[in-house]
Design an enzyme around this catalytic site. Structure first.
Site, PDB file in Angstrom:
ATOM      1  CB  THR A 110       6.696  19.279 -40.292  1.00 43.16           C
ATOM      2  OG1 THR A 110       6.866  17.899 -40.630  1.00 43.16           O
ATOM      3  CG2 THR A 110       5.311  19.413 -39.671  1.00 43.16           C
ATOM      4  CE1 TYR A 157       6.741  18.187 -35.219  1.00 41.77           C
ATOM      5  CE2 TYR A 157       6.600  16.826 -37.178  1.00 41.77           C
ATOM      6  CZ  TYR A 157       7.163  17.884 -36.498  1.00 41.77           C
ATOM      7  OH  TYR A 157       8.123  18.645 -37.105  1.00 41.77           O
TER       8      TYR A 157
END
Ligand code: UD1
Length: 329
Positions: free
Chosen positions: A117, A141
């Site tokens: 990501t 995250y």
């Protein structure tokens, strides 16, 4: 020979499965159906219901289906949720991927494509960010994914596994043929939430922060159509099979759009002037994150086909309308 797709019943994974089938690949899906849907997996594909942390199940799947490549999507993906539940994110995204990698090594898998990501970069300026930028994620995250990148790189080095790490920017849109799309009931993605507001499924949309150091004060993101992203994985698979060197690539268009601009496009496409509230900043959000996007084009030969925001919103909006007609979601 098969390709194992973890999270293949989920949003991006289900688009990947369609892309692989169209290319004539044998596909097996591993999904615990925590956020995915059985109906998103075509009936011609074996769906193994289970967890990627279940070593016995994963090894059996690799052996039974002669898996030579793994495309690993299964993950938790919501930035604010990761701030509230960091251990859940480190368990699911990091620890369970460690189990999956161990099975990949034991099962003799050759190629591993990992969904990373843009959140691994952290708070960058509004300039496009390249793969060799400093990595300072600001959310659990992002850290859970960065730890997994490192684990994959170390494992690949030690055990001769080939990998491609794809760092996704903001994935949006849906299959233009209307077969699959983002279906998670409480999804937090901006474009999905805005489409729901336009359809009256939400009374309004909150813009989280308009005091960021960006041109209009709202956050900048690089929105990529989910089908272009699936195509990037196909290109990565072909590259690895042809002997390409393990590497990391950004997946974005290199175009920064603000939250306000996205809201305007959704209003234009839907022809609905839904209510918008200005709300405080959301924890864990970087002000701007836009891809420097040439490496993937140069090395993998990736050619995006859907890089127009109105088209992305049209596909997302069409899928959201379709979801309203279903009673199994
Ligand atoms: C998304 C991805 C994440 C990826 C990252 C890369 C999801 C759920 N997360 O995170 O996996 O790593 O992109 O850049 O897709 N916003 C609002 N109102 C809303 C919803 C969002 O103002 O109701 C704003 C957010 O504050 C943010 C922007 O819209 O500035 C995008 O948010 P969102 O769609 O949730 O994605 P990211 O948090 O950027």
């Amino acid at each position: 020979m098969s390709v194992l797709v973890t999270g293949g019943a989920g949003y991006i994974g289900s688009h990947m499965v369609l892309e692989l089938l169209e290319a004539g690949e044998n596909v097996v899906v591993l999904d615990n159906l925590s956020t995915g849907f059985w109906w998103a997996v075509p009936s011609s594909v074996t769906l193994v219901k289970g967890d990627m942390g279940d070593e016995a199940l994963v090894l059996k799947t690799i052996t039974d289906h002669d898996v030579t490549s793994i495309i690993h999507f299964a993950a938790k993906i919501v930035v604010p949720e990761s701030v509230a539940d960091p251990l859940g994110y480190y368990l699911n995204n990091t620890a369970k991927t460690r189990q999956l990698l161990e099975c990949a090594v034991k099962g003799g898998v050759k190629n591993f494509i990992f969904s990373s990501t843009a959140a691994v970069y952290g708070d960058v300026s509004s300039e496009p960010v390249a793969e060799d930028n400093e990595l300072t994620p600001v959310s659990p995250y992002g850290r859970s994914k960065l730890m997994t990148e490192w684990m994959l790189q170390d494992t690949a080095f030690a055990h001769g596994l080939n990998y491609v790490i794809l760092r996704y920017f903001n994935v949006a849109g849906a299959d233009p043929k209307g077969r699959v799309g983002q279906s998670t009931p409480n999804a937090t993605h901006l474009i999905k939430v805005a489409c729901q507001a336009a359809l009256g499924d939400r009374s309004s949309l909150d813009i989280f922060g308009n005091d960021y150091p960006t041109p209009d004060g709202t956050c900048l993101r690089d929105y990529i159509h989910v089908c272009d992203l699936a195509k990037a994985h196909m290109d990565a698979l072909s590259y690895l099979r042809a002997g390409g060197k393990s590497d990391v690539f950004n997946c974005g268009y290199g175009i920064g759009l603000s939250v306000q601009e996205i809201v305007n496009v959704v209003k234009k496409v839907s022809k609905v002037d839904f209510k918008v509230n200005l709300s405080p900043r959301r924890p864990g959000d970087p002000a701007a994150i836009v891809a420097k996007a040439d490496k993937i084009r140069d090395i993998l030969g990736w050619k995006p086909e859907y890089n127009h925001v109105e088209g992305i919103v049209q596909d997302a909006f069409a899928w959201e309308k379709h979801l309203k007609t279903r009673n199994d979601v």
